[in-house]
Scaffold this motif. Sequence first.
Motif, PDB file in Angstrom:
ATOM      1  N   VAL A   1     -46.627  61.467  66.162  1.00  0.00           N
ATOM      2  CA  VAL A   1     -46.996  61.516  67.580  1.00  0.00           C
ATOM      3  C   VAL A   1     -45.734  61.404  68.443  1.00  0.00           C
ATOM      4  O   VAL A   1     -45.568  62.111  69.438  1.00  0.00           O
ATOM      5  CB  VAL A   1     -47.982  60.365  67.918  1.00  0.00           C
ATOM      6  CG1 VAL A   1     -48.270  60.317  69.411  1.00  0.00           C
ATOM      7  CG2 VAL A   1     -49.268  60.530  67.130  1.00  0.00           C
ATOM      8  N   GLY A   2     -44.843  60.520  68.009  1.00  0.00           N
ATOM      9  CA  GLY A   2     -43.586  60.330  68.747  1.00  0.00           C
ATOM     10  C   GLY A   2     -42.785  61.613  68.820  1.00  0.00           C
ATOM     11  O   GLY A   2     -42.227  61.961  69.869  1.00  0.00           O
ATOM     12  N   SER A   3     -42.714  62.331  67.708  1.00  0.00           N
ATOM     13  CA  SER A   3     -41.911  63.572  67.697  1.00  0.00           C
ATOM     14  C   SER A   3     -42.542  64.632  68.597  1.00  0.00           C
ATOM     15  O   SER A   3     -41.851  65.355  69.308  1.00  0.00           O
ATOM     16  CB  SER A   3     -41.765  64.098  66.265  1.00  0.00           C
ATOM     17  OG  SER A   3     -43.004  64.557  65.768  1.00  0.00           O
ATOM     18  N   GLU A   4     -43.902  64.680  68.593  1.00  0.00           N
ATOM     19  CA  GLU A   4     -44.578  65.669  69.452  1.00  0.00           C
ATOM     20  C   GLU A   4     -44.369  65.332  70.925  1.00  0.00           C
ATOM     21  O   GLU A   4     -44.078  66.205  71.742  1.00  0.00           O
ATOM     22  CB  GLU A   4     -46.083  65.702  69.115  1.00  0.00           C
ATOM     23  CG  GLU A   4     -46.350  66.422  67.792  1.00  0.00           C
ATOM     24  CD  GLU A   4     -47.708  66.094  67.184  1.00  0.00           C
ATOM     25  OE1 GLU A   4     -48.449  65.280  67.769  1.00  0.00           O
ATOM     26  OE2 GLU A   4     -48.002  66.645  66.101  1.00  0.00           O
ATOM     27  N   ASP A   5     -44.476  64.053  71.220  1.00  0.00           N
ATOM     28  CA  ASP A   5     -44.301  63.600  72.599  1.00  0.00           C
ATOM     29  C   ASP A   5     -42.867  63.871  73.078  1.00  0.00           C
ATOM     30  O   ASP A   5     -42.640  64.374  74.174  1.00  0.00           O
ATOM     31  CB  ASP A   5     -44.599  62.086  72.635  1.00  0.00           C
ATOM     32  CG  ASP A   5     -44.650  61.559  74.048  1.00  0.00           C
ATOM     33  OD1 ASP A   5     -45.328  62.199  74.871  1.00  0.00           O
ATOM     34  OD2 ASP A   5     -43.990  60.541  74.330  1.00  0.00           O
ATOM     35  N   LYS A   6     -41.938  63.574  72.215  1.00  0.00           N
ATOM     36  CA  LYS A   6     -40.527  63.757  72.571  1.00  0.00           C
ATOM     37  C   LYS A   6     -40.223  65.242  72.804  1.00  0.00           C
ATOM     38  O   LYS A   6     -39.514  65.603  73.752  1.00  0.00           O
ATOM     39  CB  LYS A   6     -39.669  63.224  71.413  1.00  0.00           C
ATOM     40  CG  LYS A   6     -38.263  62.832  71.797  1.00  0.00           C
ATOM     41  CD  LYS A   6     -37.666  62.070  70.624  1.00  0.00           C
ATOM     42  CE  LYS A   6     -36.196  61.846  70.770  1.00  0.00           C
ATOM     43  NZ  LYS A   6     -35.620  61.159  69.610  1.00  0.00           N
ATOM     44  N   ALA A   7     -40.774  66.082  71.945  1.00  0.00           N
ATOM     45  CA  ALA A   7     -40.526  67.518  72.084  1.00  0.00           C
ATOM     46  C   ALA A   7     -41.124  68.045  73.384  1.00  0.00           C
ATOM     47  O   ALA A   7     -40.482  68.828  74.102  1.00  0.00           O
ATOM     48  CB  ALA A   7     -41.108  68.264  70.887  1.00  0.00           C
ATOM     49  N   GLN A   8     -42.352  67.601  73.702  1.00  0.00           N
ATOM     50  CA  GLN A   8     -42.992  68.056  74.948  1.00  0.00           C
ATOM     51  C   GLN A   8     -42.181  67.607  76.162  1.00  0.00           C
ATOM     52  O   GLN A   8     -41.963  68.376  77.096  1.00  0.00           O
ATOM     53  CB  GLN A   8     -44.420  67.489  75.061  1.00  0.00           C
ATOM     54  CG  GLN A   8     -45.421  68.126  74.120  1.00  0.00           C
ATOM     55  CD  GLN A   8     -45.678  69.608  74.438  1.00  0.00           C
ATOM     56  OE1 GLN A   8     -45.302  70.114  75.492  1.00  0.00           O
ATOM     57  NE2 GLN A   8     -46.281  70.326  73.493  1.00  0.00           N
TER      58      GLN A   8
ATOM     59  N   LEU B   1     -39.019  69.606  76.399  1.00  0.00           N
ATOM     60  CA  LEU B   1     -39.327  70.958  76.851  1.00  0.00           C
ATOM     61  C   LEU B   1     -39.448  70.993  78.381  1.00  0.00           C
ATOM     62  O   LEU B   1     -38.932  71.899  79.043  1.00  0.00           O
ATOM     63  CB  LEU B   1     -40.632  71.425  76.198  1.00  0.00           C
ATOM     64  CG  LEU B   1     -40.929  72.904  76.210  1.00  0.00           C
ATOM     65  CD1 LEU B   1     -39.875  73.687  75.439  1.00  0.00           C
ATOM     66  CD2 LEU B   1     -42.308  73.160  75.584  1.00  0.00           C
ATOM     67  N   LYS B   2     -40.129  69.986  78.908  1.00  0.00           N
ATOM     68  CA  LYS B   2     -40.277  69.900  80.382  1.00  0.00           C
ATOM     69  C   LYS B   2     -38.900  69.737  81.030  1.00  0.00           C
ATOM     70  O   LYS B   2     -38.570  70.385  82.014  1.00  0.00           O
ATOM     71  CB  LYS B   2     -41.143  68.692  80.749  1.00  0.00           C
ATOM     72  CG  LYS B   2     -42.618  69.008  80.823  1.00  0.00           C
ATOM     73  CD  LYS B   2     -43.376  67.779  81.312  1.00  0.00           C
ATOM     74  CE  LYS B   2     -44.682  67.658  80.529  1.00  0.00           C
ATOM     75  NZ  LYS B   2     -45.189  66.324  80.437  1.00  0.00           N
ATOM     76  N   PHE B   3     -38.105  68.846  80.426  1.00  0.00           N
ATOM     77  CA  PHE B   3     -36.780  68.599  80.996  1.00  0.00           C
ATOM     78  C   PHE B   3     -35.926  69.876  81.011  1.00  0.00           C
ATOM     79  O   PHE B   3     -35.168  70.129  81.945  1.00  0.00           O
ATOM     80  CB  PHE B   3     -36.049  67.499  80.201  1.00  0.00           C
ATOM     81  CG  PHE B   3     -34.560  67.522  80.401  1.00  0.00           C
ATOM     82  CD1 PHE B   3     -34.010  67.105  81.612  1.00  0.00           C
ATOM     83  CD2 PHE B   3     -33.705  68.012  79.413  1.00  0.00           C
ATOM     84  CE1 PHE B   3     -32.642  67.172  81.823  1.00  0.00           C
ATOM     85  CE2 PHE B   3     -32.345  68.074  79.616  1.00  0.00           C
ATOM     86  CZ  PHE B   3     -31.804  67.660  80.831  1.00  0.00           C
ATOM     87  N   LEU B   4     -36.083  70.716  79.977  1.00  0.00           N
ATOM     88  CA  LEU B   4     -35.239  71.908  79.863  1.00  0.00           C
ATOM     89  C   LEU B   4     -35.385  72.843  81.058  1.00  0.00           C
ATOM     90  O   LEU B   4     -34.499  73.666  81.325  1.00  0.00           O
ATOM     91  CB  LEU B   4     -35.559  72.671  78.565  1.00  0.00           C
ATOM     92  CG  LEU B   4     -35.001  72.072  77.277  1.00  0.00           C
ATOM     93  CD1 LEU B   4     -35.488  72.873  76.079  1.00  0.00           C
ATOM     94  CD2 LEU B   4     -33.470  72.050  77.291  1.00  0.00           C
ATOM     95  N   GLN B   5     -36.488  72.727  81.789  1.00  0.00           N
ATOM     96  CA  GLN B   5     -36.682  73.606  82.947  1.00  0.00           C
ATOM     97  C   GLN B   5     -35.570  73.437  83.984  1.00  0.00           C
ATOM     98  O   GLN B   5     -35.328  74.319  84.803  1.00  0.00           O
ATOM     99  CB  GLN B   5     -38.050  73.330  83.602  1.00  0.00           C
ATOM    100  CG  GLN B   5     -39.229  73.681  82.697  1.00  0.00           C
ATOM    101  CD  GLN B   5     -39.158  75.099  82.143  1.00  0.00           C
ATOM    102  OE1 GLN B   5     -38.840  76.040  82.858  1.00  0.00           O
ATOM    103  NE2 GLN B   5     -39.396  75.237  80.844  1.00  0.00           N
ATOM    104  N   VAL B   6     -34.882  72.311  83.918  1.00  0.00           N
ATOM    105  CA  VAL B   6     -33.786  72.042  84.856  1.00  0.00           C
ATOM    106  C   VAL B   6     -32.701  73.117  84.781  1.00  0.00           C
ATOM    107  O   VAL B   6     -32.009  73.391  85.760  1.00  0.00           O
ATOM    108  CB  VAL B   6     -33.209  70.621  84.582  1.00  0.00           C
ATOM    109  CG1 VAL B   6     -32.336  70.593  83.342  1.00  0.00           C
ATOM    110  CG2 VAL B   6     -32.429  70.092  85.744  1.00  0.00           C
ATOM    111  N   GLY B   7     -32.567  73.764  83.612  1.00  0.00           N
ATOM    112  CA  GLY B   7     -31.508  74.774  83.440  1.00  0.00           C
ATOM    113  C   GLY B   7     -31.995  76.209  83.601  1.00  0.00           C
ATOM    114  O   GLY B   7     -31.263  77.145  83.263  1.00  0.00           O
ATOM    115  N   ASN B   8     -33.234  76.373  84.111  1.00  0.00           N
ATOM    116  CA  ASN B   8     -33.806  77.714  84.342  1.00  0.00           C
ATOM    117  C   ASN B   8     -33.723  78.641  83.128  1.00  0.00           C
ATOM    118  O   ASN B   8     -33.161  79.748  83.225  1.00  0.00           O
ATOM    119  CB  ASN B   8     -33.106  78.404  85.532  1.00  0.00           C
ATOM    120  CG  ASN B   8     -33.284  77.621  86.806  1.00  0.00           C
ATOM    121  OD1 ASN B   8     -34.402  77.180  87.103  1.00  0.00           O
ATOM    122  ND2 ASN B   8     -32.204  77.402  87.525  1.00  0.00           N
TER     123      ASN B   8
END
Lengths: 115, 470
Positions: free
Chosen positions: B290-297, B300-307
């Motif tokens: 669960v931790g790995s899935e949560d961390k990945a999600q 992924l959201k954070f990555l939007q910062v770099g367009n």
Amino acid sequence: MDIKESQSLRDTLLKEIAKCRACRFCIDVCPAYQASEWVENMSPYGRLQILKYLINGTLEEDDPLIYSLYSCLQCGRCDRLCKAKGQNLEVANLIRLGKYLLSQGLVKGKKSEKV
Amino acid sequence: MDINMSKLTKDLGKIVGKEHVFTDKPTAVVYAKDTMPWDVEEKNIPYAVVRPSNSQEISKILKYANEKLIPVHIHGSGTSLVGLARPKTKGIVLDTARMKKINVYPERGYFEVEPGLHLVQVKKELAKYNALLPLFPGSELVATIGGTVAVNTSAHGVDAALGKPGDFVLGFEVVLPTGEIIYTGTESTRRAAGIDPTKFFVGSEGLLGVLTLLRIRLLPLPYFKQIVAYYNKTEDIIDTVMEMYKQGIHPPLFYEFLDERAAKIGFEAVGLEEPIGAVAMMRVHSWSKVGSEDKAQNFLKFLQVGNPIEAKIVEDIDEWNLIWSSRAEAGNYMYRLGMTFGSEISPRVDKLREAFHEAQLIVKNLKSYNNAEFISFGHIGAPTIHAYAFIPTKDISNDLKKALTLEMREKTEDLNIKYGGCGGEWGLTAQRVSFLKKKYGESLYELLVRMKKALDPNDILNRGNLQGWI
């Protein structure tokens, strides 16, 4: 093989072996390397280096050199490894051609030098 | 130095058995060669290659070498990319390949391994115990565990995510350069506070002793999730990494990238569709699913910062393996097409963008070769900039190969100094001496020399690396 052809073969070998990065990724797949208790001159990497330094004159034909080149079983496992993880060299074939140079006395050395 | 070769062969044979001593030139040449691009020279070719099977034999070899004042160069698998593995002076090469025993003690929380075992074999053994080997070099097929800990390389791993190899070492058996066998550390999973000599030997590059047994903590195998992100340009990836540290986001364990050119080469090499621009690939880990899935999600959201053009979690492991291998293949294919001269710049994170641009300029303006092409890929999340000068031929002289290597080294040293870096993992002593003097001054360098001398008064082990000899 005349002198011109043998020179051409030496040049081809040197050019091909120059592509080897000495990454040594191929050593563990070699049955002769395993059987030797992991001596690197009994590995594909080691044979290519020996061949290069034989052709460029750093080494001369002698018993340890012959032993190393002729320890190759031509199984081709190194070829597959080099294709997947390295430089896509036809390692076994290069060693076979090197042995041919040796057998024809077309390299420097006390035993059978013709060049 | 005058060496009586037949006596040397006989003396070493008495220690390890004559079948484990090689004094012929073909064997010596093979052990002298490393991945540095220029050919072996006479000074690199050892008198003998000796292959001990235990610490007692190594102790005797080193006592003998001290008595005769013959340098000894330690050999694992010779995969160092920066010159560490090439003997700098004539001597004895001490090959650890016969030392491959491993014992896993789950009830004690650690495993013990001899230095010559290849990492892939260590991983295989640990997998039986559902344990992770926290060492990640690209050369794991043949890199030895002794060599990896002796240089303390995180390689693909992001330091801030899991640490460095030395963080997991509980203790050593070490043969000192003068032949004494010592033991360091603990058999508990609790390590000592304060002075622990174990730390002296982690990353000591074989200058202070020969590691003959390594005791390493067992780490449970974590759960992983993979992410790939496609970008228009490399700068977007760099901005994302800078923002990650600024926002205090926990970094992925692996955070690799391919610049625009490398992405095209790497993706084509593995048969994937050519990407529009640069590509970043990340692997996050957690100790629960669960931790790995949560961390990945979250990441992924954070990555939007770099367009990014697209960023996604890769569930299909075959697809991931292709994407991941494109990074190694980019390097392989470039080398098939010509030659690459690499470097590592590990700047202060907030200077990553500036350092990257200056690295591009260094390659474009090389004096020793006109029109070299700049290519970069690697562990950007660490942060590491591997700036490569690519030239489209292998047909250049040994002198030019050396000149290119040294020019890249010198100029990227300056960049590391300017932006607060240390040369990262390519900052090993074999290429670091001038950097150490420039960045820290003569006093620090002299301190290192004195430390070496305290343990190795005759400068027997790996002579030349701390002197900066090529």
